[in-house]
Design a protein around this motif. Sequence first.
Motif, PDB file in Angstrom:
ATOM      1  N   GLU A   1      14.734   8.880  11.419  1.00 49.16           N
ATOM      2  CA  GLU A   1      14.081   7.626  11.034  1.00 49.16           C
ATOM      3  C   GLU A   1      14.165   7.423   9.512  1.00 49.16           C
ATOM      4  N   LEU A   2      13.990   8.508   8.764  1.00 51.73           N
ATOM      5  CA  LEU A   2      14.095   8.408   7.295  1.00 51.73           C
ATOM      6  C   LEU A   2      15.503   7.960   6.884  1.00 51.73           C
ATOM      7  N   ILE A   3      16.497   8.543   7.545  1.00 55.17           N
ATOM      8  CA  ILE A   3      17.884   8.184   7.202  1.00 55.17           C
ATOM      9  C   ILE A   3      18.166   6.739   7.609  1.00 55.17           C
ATOM     10  N   ASP A   4      17.608   6.336   8.745  1.00 54.91           N
ATOM     11  CA  ASP A   4      17.790   4.949   9.193  1.00 54.91           C
ATOM     12  C   ASP A   4      17.180   3.979   8.176  1.00 54.91           C
ATOM     13  N   CYS A   5      16.036   4.361   7.601  1.00 48.79           N
ATOM     14  CA  CYS A   5      15.418   3.523   6.561  1.00 48.79           C
ATOM     15  C   CYS A   5      16.298   3.514   5.313  1.00 48.79           C
ATOM     16  N   ALA A   6      16.877   4.660   4.980  1.00 49.05           N
ATOM     17  CA  ALA A   6      17.738   4.748   3.788  1.00 49.05           C
ATOM     18  C   ALA A   6      18.916   3.792   3.898  1.00 49.05           C
TER      19      ALA A   6
ATOM     20  N   ILE B   1      13.871   6.513   1.388  1.00 52.67           N
ATOM     21  CA  ILE B   1      13.446   7.745   2.077  1.00 52.67           C
ATOM     22  C   ILE B   1      12.047   8.139   1.610  1.00 52.67           C
ATOM     23  N   LEU B   2      11.818   8.084   0.295  1.00 46.42           N
ATOM     24  CA  LEU B   2      10.497   8.467  -0.237  1.00 46.42           C
ATOM     25  C   LEU B   2       9.412   7.557   0.330  1.00 46.42           C
ATOM     26  N   LEU B   3       9.699   6.260   0.397  1.00 46.90           N
ATOM     27  CA  LEU B   3       8.683   5.310   0.865  1.00 46.90           C
ATOM     28  C   LEU B   3       8.465   5.430   2.374  1.00 46.90           C
ATOM     29  N   ALA B   4       9.549   5.552   3.112  1.00 46.37           N
ATOM     30  CA  ALA B   4       9.420   5.687   4.575  1.00 46.37           C
ATOM     31  C   ALA B   4       8.649   6.960   4.914  1.00 46.37           C
ATOM     32  N   ALA B   5       8.928   8.035   4.182  1.00 46.65           N
ATOM     33  CA  ALA B   5       8.228   9.304   4.425  1.00 46.65           C
ATOM     34  C   ALA B   5       6.737   9.122   4.182  1.00 46.65           C
ATOM     35  N   ASN B   6       6.392   8.450   3.094  1.00 48.07           N
ATOM     36  CA  ASN B   6       4.972   8.218   2.789  1.00 48.07           C
ATOM     37  C   ASN B   6       4.309   7.441   3.923  1.00 48.07           C
ATOM     38  N   SER B   7       5.009   6.464   4.419  1.00 45.84           N
ATOM     39  CA  SER B   7       4.482   5.651   5.513  1.00 45.84           C
ATOM     40  C   SER B   7       4.255   6.483   6.783  1.00 45.84           C
ATOM     41  N   LEU B   8       5.074   7.537   6.952  1.00 47.59           N
ATOM     42  CA  LEU B   8       4.961   8.397   8.144  1.00 47.59           C
ATOM     43  C   LEU B   8       4.045   9.598   7.909  1.00 47.59           C
ATOM     44  N   GLY B   9       3.376   9.626   6.746  1.00 51.80           N
ATOM     45  CA  GLY B   9       2.455  10.733   6.455  1.00 51.80           C
ATOM     46  C   GLY B   9       3.152  11.979   5.953  1.00 51.80           C
TER      47      GLY B   9
ATOM     48  N   LYS C   1       0.843  -1.198   0.000  1.00 45.70           N
ATOM     49  CA  LYS C   1       0.000   0.000   0.000  1.00 45.70           C
ATOM     50  C   LYS C   1       0.884   1.256   0.000  1.00 45.70           C
ATOM     51  N   CYS C   2       1.958   1.199   0.787  1.00 41.87           N
ATOM     52  CA  CYS C   2       2.862   2.345   0.900  1.00 41.87           C
ATOM     53  C   CYS C   2       3.504   2.670  -0.441  1.00 41.87           C
ATOM     54  N   LEU C   3       4.007   1.667  -1.141  1.00 41.81           N
ATOM     55  CA  LEU C   3       4.715   1.993  -2.385  1.00 41.81           C
ATOM     56  C   LEU C   3       3.752   2.353  -3.516  1.00 41.81           C
ATOM     57  N   LYS C   4       2.508   1.806  -3.453  1.00 46.26           N
ATOM     58  CA  LYS C   4       1.542   2.168  -4.500  1.00 46.26           C
ATOM     59  C   LYS C   4       0.902   3.540  -4.271  1.00 46.26           C
ATOM     60  N   SER C   5       0.929   4.015  -3.035  1.00 45.16           N
ATOM     61  CA  SER C   5       0.298   5.310  -2.754  1.00 45.16           C
ATOM     62  C   SER C   5       1.295   6.468  -2.752  1.00 45.16           C
ATOM     63  N   ARG C   6       2.590   6.165  -2.855  1.00 45.39           N
ATOM     64  CA  ARG C   6       3.583   7.250  -2.874  1.00 45.39           C
ATOM     65  C   ARG C   6       3.425   8.124  -4.111  1.00 45.39           C
ATOM     66  N   ARG C   7       3.421   9.425  -3.916  1.00 44.20           N
ATOM     67  CA  ARG C   7       3.392  10.373  -5.034  1.00 44.20           C
ATOM     68  C   ARG C   7       4.363  11.520  -4.730  1.00 44.20           C
ATOM     69  N   SER C   8       4.766  12.233  -5.731  1.00 45.17           N
ATOM     70  CA  SER C   8       5.612  13.403  -5.511  1.00 45.17           C
ATOM     71  C   SER C   8       4.752  14.529  -4.949  1.00 45.17           C
ATOM     72  N   ILE C   9       5.201  15.101  -3.843  1.00 43.58           N
ATOM     73  CA  ILE C   9       4.485  16.199  -3.194  1.00 43.58           C
ATOM     74  C   ILE C   9       5.367  17.447  -3.286  1.00 43.58           C
ATOM     75  N   ARG C  10       4.787  18.522  -3.823  1.00 42.49           N
ATOM     76  CA  ARG C  10       5.582  19.742  -4.061  1.00 42.49           C
ATOM     77  C   ARG C  10       5.071  20.948  -3.297  1.00 42.49           C
ATOM     78  N   THR C  11       4.043  20.751  -2.470  1.00 46.34           N
ATOM     79  CA  THR C  11       3.585  21.845  -1.591  1.00 46.34           C
ATOM     80  C   THR C  11       3.473  21.293  -0.174  1.00 46.34           C
ATOM     81  N   TYR C  12       3.849  22.124   0.798  1.00 47.53           N
ATOM     82  CA  TYR C  12       4.000  21.633   2.168  1.00 47.53           C
ATOM     83  C   TYR C  12       3.313  22.570   3.160  1.00 47.53           C
ATOM     84  N   LEU C  13       2.773  21.987   4.236  1.00 42.25           N
ATOM     85  CA  LEU C  13       2.194  22.784   5.309  1.00 42.25           C
ATOM     86  C   LEU C  13       3.317  23.490   6.058  1.00 42.25           C
ATOM     87  N   GLU C  14       2.981  24.597   6.703  1.00 48.24           N
ATOM     88  CA  GLU C  14       3.981  25.282   7.533  1.00 48.24           C
ATOM     89  C   GLU C  14       4.047  24.605   8.896  1.00 48.24           C
TER      90      GLU C  14
END
Length: 172
Positions: free
Chosen positions: A28-33, A102-110, A5-18
């Motif tokens: 954690e992302l680096i540890d996954c990398a 990193i991209l996949l772990a980030a998606n998993s963490l929201g 589910k995580c890898l199929k739902s990953r998309r490029s996100i180019r706008t971010y909340l403040e």
Amino acid sequence: MDTIKCLKSRRSIRTYLEKDVPDKLITELIDCAIHAPSSCNTQPWEFIIIRNKETKEKLSEAHRWCSFIKDAPVVIVVCFDSNKLNLSPSNIATTSVAAENILLAANSLGLGTCWVYIKDYNEPEIEQKVKNTLSIPEHINALCMIPVGYPASKPTSKKLTEIEEIIHFEKW
Ligand SMILES: Cc1cc2nc3c(=O)[nH]c(=O)nc-3n(C[C@H](O)[C@H](O)[C@H](O)COP(=O)(O)O)c2cc1C
């Protein structure tokens, strides 16, 4: 989140909340990398974490496709050490799988991310610009940058190539 589910739902996100992304999540992302496979287990990767506004602004001028990275709370620059793995394209492939983790772990963490290229053999000046900005030594290569933040938008749906068009059984 389930891996498929995580890898199929990953998309490029180019706008971010403040909203800040805590150091704990970045670690954690680096540890996954660093759990990625690497050629001959060389683990040639290095990561630079950037929160400084001026530095992010400078990086966002590296080329025409990355202006949005200045708005991300964190940018991770993914590098590799040529002294640890000097075999191309294995060094790029190895570092790419770490970046994808990193991209996949980030998606998993929201968290939202986007792969932003740096290394381009046709335009070596892009990597040099980034290396100058971050004081990266000669033997270290900068592959890509990954802005990280909480998504402020949902990407539109993406059409995937039909599996039947690209899959080959036994022979081409
Ligand atoms: C090697 C590579 C380089 C990319 N470089 C950029 C970039 O410089 N800027 C950008 O906005 N997106 C970049 N992307 C993201 C792609 O545009 C994106 O993955 C593609 O459009 C598919 O959309 P998706 O990630 O939402 O599935 C890059 C992706 C890859 C794999």
